[in-house]
Design an enzyme around this catalytic site. Structure first.
Site, PDB file in Angstrom:
ATOM      1  N   TYR A   1      23.830  61.195  46.381  1.00 16.21           N
ATOM      2  CA  TYR A   1      24.492  61.565  47.644  1.00 16.21           C
ATOM      3  C   TYR A   1      25.176  60.375  48.309  1.00 16.21           C
ATOM      4  O   TYR A   1      25.025  59.242  47.890  1.00 16.21           O
ATOM      5  CB  TYR A   1      23.574  62.307  48.596  1.00 16.21           C
ATOM      6  CG  TYR A   1      22.280  61.697  49.072  1.00 16.21           C
ATOM      7  CD1 TYR A   1      21.933  60.378  48.883  1.00 16.21           C
ATOM      8  CD2 TYR A   1      21.380  62.510  49.778  1.00 16.21           C
ATOM      9  CE1 TYR A   1      20.742  59.878  49.366  1.00 16.21           C
ATOM     10  CE2 TYR A   1      20.189  62.012  50.271  1.00 16.21           C
ATOM     11  CZ  TYR A   1      19.877  60.702  50.066  1.00 16.21           C
ATOM     12  OH  TYR A   1      18.690  60.205  50.551  1.00 16.21           O
ATOM     13  N   GLU A   2      25.985  60.705  49.321  1.00 18.57           N
ATOM     14  CA  GLU A   2      26.877  59.734  49.976  1.00 18.57           C
ATOM     15  C   GLU A   2      27.878  59.116  49.004  1.00 18.57           C
ATOM     16  O   GLU A   2      28.257  57.959  49.127  1.00 18.57           O
ATOM     17  CB  GLU A   2      26.065  58.635  50.677  1.00 18.57           C
ATOM     18  CG  GLU A   2      25.175  59.130  51.789  1.00 18.57           C
ATOM     19  CD  GLU A   2      25.920  59.949  52.832  1.00 18.57           C
ATOM     20  OE1 GLU A   2      27.123  59.726  53.011  1.00 18.57           O
ATOM     21  OE2 GLU A   2      25.291  60.815  53.468  1.00 18.57           O
ATOM     22  N   GLY A   3      28.314  59.906  48.051  1.00 17.88           N
ATOM     23  CA  GLY A   3      29.253  59.418  47.043  1.00 17.88           C
ATOM     24  C   GLY A   3      28.480  58.919  45.844  1.00 17.88           C
ATOM     25  O   GLY A   3      27.754  57.930  45.932  1.00 17.88           O
TER      26      GLY A   3
END
Length: 590
Positions: A441-443
């Site tokens: 997550y978060e890229g």
């Protein structure tokens, strides 16, 4: 049950001795009257108590019970509500928030140490406030004064929380194809309609309101990412006097059943003509949201360090007590039937790998925090600009390298326990499950690597890299570090590979994508080498003051340079192998 004790001695060493943070704060007017060494130490001490005694005891029970979804409402695990109330009373959500709206205004160098403690104590619990802190940052940077005055104070207090609503079922990395729409209203507000997935803390029972930051497109928006706007959408409407009014048209459709971070509610959020307010400019929403995303990327990177530190502490304790077989050099415990497993070479390899990566990561997180503080508070324009360039360059490294090595360390910790590492009550298997999401997550870390090499190195001809390399080289030449020569050698390898890739990218479309992950790891090891050289230089100068602590630093530095930094050799070989072998199969041959 595993215990967590914040590594305060090491945190103070990094903050005060390696980076001399109090001296930096004293020369930055915005921080000079806010924080000094005593204040920082007091905050760290209190943070250690809160994370160790309040949050850590809920980690396993929270994982066992998980967040529960019942008819649109989310119930957090037993004990979370009471703990969160105590947590917010301490002002921790607003630790580095804007003092003009009720935040404490502490520097990021200090906040990263607190975040490590928080994630080590309980990643699921940590995420509820981490998203709030990031949302506050975006609102403070881009929203109107009216929105800031209305929403920031209760969010910093912890009475209201924040969420980040980007991803849709068909649109993850490619946000340009989102379908959520926003229709302008006569009163200046917007009606937001659409569905978002993977929304951390999108619904919970910890706070009286949740402030959603939602990416959406206006009816006449340009196609792609240039047509995205950002909206503030409260769960509960706010009256003119700041009191809560009617429920907004926002609902939680379900929560995900996940591998880890089970006490964190990961929600499907439905917006059915919900009232929202524009943040920043029309069609400039992605840039505004990146203020929050970049904050969260560093924060999630620190989740990797925190989980690895918790794993390391348990593994060391177990390795000192568990007796199996004899040392290769002969019995160590003559009065027992076997020696503790910490005498065995492979166990030491795993523990030292964890220790070297954790402490290197802790220092690098503080270094990135220092650049964030300089970018925000430095009076000299060139100093601010240099810091901003370094933040842009290093953020993808921090997010991806912290979490890749965090998983490696947690797996090592589990392995130290042998069969017990696979058993729930020892805590190691939960850490492996919890830390795994941080690479996604978060890229995803693959996207971070593309961002680093494609946007932060190739796109500007390596300008930011040269800035970082100049600093590293200046340090190596100016300080008496026992590892200066090996640091320069590793830096030259990074520079040579970077130059080769800059040339390759001119004619080979796949060059960046093929090399990006290995390049980020190469960069990460060189960055850690810089941190270890700095720590070793300080440890060498202070060895007579505390031989046990500083001697341990020097020995761990030697392990890093001797056993971990050589990984850059194979990374270089992989990069220079080029992209051709990746495209040797047609899609149907996989």
């Amino acid at each position: 049950m595993p215990e967590f004790n914040a590594p305060l001695r090491d945190m103070r060493f990094v903050l005060h001795d390696v980076f001399q943070a109090p001296s930096l704060w004293a020369r930055l007017p915005a921080l000079a009257e806010t924080v000094d060494a005593d204040t920082a130490d007091a905050i760290l001490e209190e943070a250690a108590k809160v994370t160790g005694s309040l949050i850590a005891p809920l980690n396993r029970s929270g994982d066992e019970e998980g967040a529960q979804w019942v008819d649109g409402d989310v119930r957090t695990p037993t004990g979370f509500r009471e703990a969160y109330a105590t947590y917010t009373e301490g002002g921790w959500v607003g630790l580095s928030g804007n003092p003009n709206y009720g935040g404490m205004g502490m520097p990021k160098m200090l906040a990263v140490a607190f975040e490590e403690m928080l994630y080590a104590a309980g990643s699921s619990f940590a995420l509820y406030s981490a998203l709030s802190s990031g949302a506050c940052l975006a609102i403070d940077a881009h929203a109107s004064e009216d929105l800031k005055t209305t929403y920031l104070p209760p969010m910093y207090e912890g009475r209201w929380a924040g969420s980040m609503c980007l991803t849709e079922a068909h649109a993850g990395t490619d946000l340009g194809i989102i379908r959520t729409r926003a229709e302008p209203q006569a009163d200046g507000s917007y009606k937001v309609t659409g569905s978002k997935i993977f929304i951390t803390g999108g619904e919970q029972d910890l706070t009286e309101n949740i402030i959603h930051l939602v990416l959406a497109k206006l009816p006449d928006a340009p196609a792609g990412p240039k047509g995205i706007s950002l909206f503030l959408v409260p769960k509960v409407m706010v009256n003119a006097d700041g009191s809560l009014g009617a429920r907004n048209a926002v609902s939680c459709g379900s929560i995900e059943h996940k591998m880890g971070i089970k006490a964190s509610a990961t929600c499907v959020m439905n917006f059915d003509g919900a009232t929202g307010y524009l943040i920043g400019e029309v069609n400039k929403g992605l840039a505004a949201m990146f203020t929050m995303m970049n904050y969260e990327r560093l924060s999630i990177g620190i989740q990797g360090i925190g989980c690895a530190e918790a794993s390391y502490q348990s593994a060391v304790s177990y390795a000192r007590e568990r007796i199996q077989s004899r040392a290769a050099t002969g019995p160590v415990n003559h009065d027992k039937v076997a020696d503790p497993i910490i005498v065995h070479a492979d166990v030491r390899r795993m523990l030292l790998t964890m220790k070297a990566l954790n402490e290197g990561g802790r220092a690098f997180a503080c270094y990135v925090g220092q650049q964030l503080d300089l970018a925000k508070y430095a009076e000299d324009a060139s100093e601010r600009q240099n810091a901003e360039a370094l933040v842009a360059l290093l953020t993808p490294v921090a997010k991806a390298f912290f979490t890749d090595t965090g998983l490696e360390s947690c797996v090592h910790g589990q392995q130290v326990f042998g069969g017990h590492g696979y058993i729930r009550e020892w805590g190691q298997e939960q850490l492996v499950r919890d830390v795994r999401i941080a690479q996604i997550y978060e890229g995803t870390n693959g996207i971070q690597a593309l961002d680093l090499l494609g946007r932060k190195v190739v796109a500007n001809g390596g300008a930011a890299l040269r800035l970082f390399a100049s600093e590293v080289r200046d340090f190596a030449h100016a300080h008496e570090s026992p590892f200066g020569d090996r640091l320069v050698e590793a830096l030259e390898r990074l520079e040579a590979v970077s130059g080769w890739l800059l040339e390759q990218a001119k004619s080979e479309p796949n060059a960046v994508g093929a090399a990006s992950v290995e390049y980020l790891h190469l960069f990460g090891y060189v960055a850690y080498a810089y941190m270890w050289a700095r720590m070793a230089a300080v440890a060498q100068s202070k060895l007579g003051e505390d031989e046990a602590f500083y001697g341990s630093k020097l020995a761990t530095a030697e392990f890093f340079f001797a056993r971990l930094l050589p990984r850059t050799l194979s990374l270089e070989a992989s990069i220079r192998a080029g992209s051709q072998s990746l495209y040797g199969l047609a899609a149907e041959q996989f």
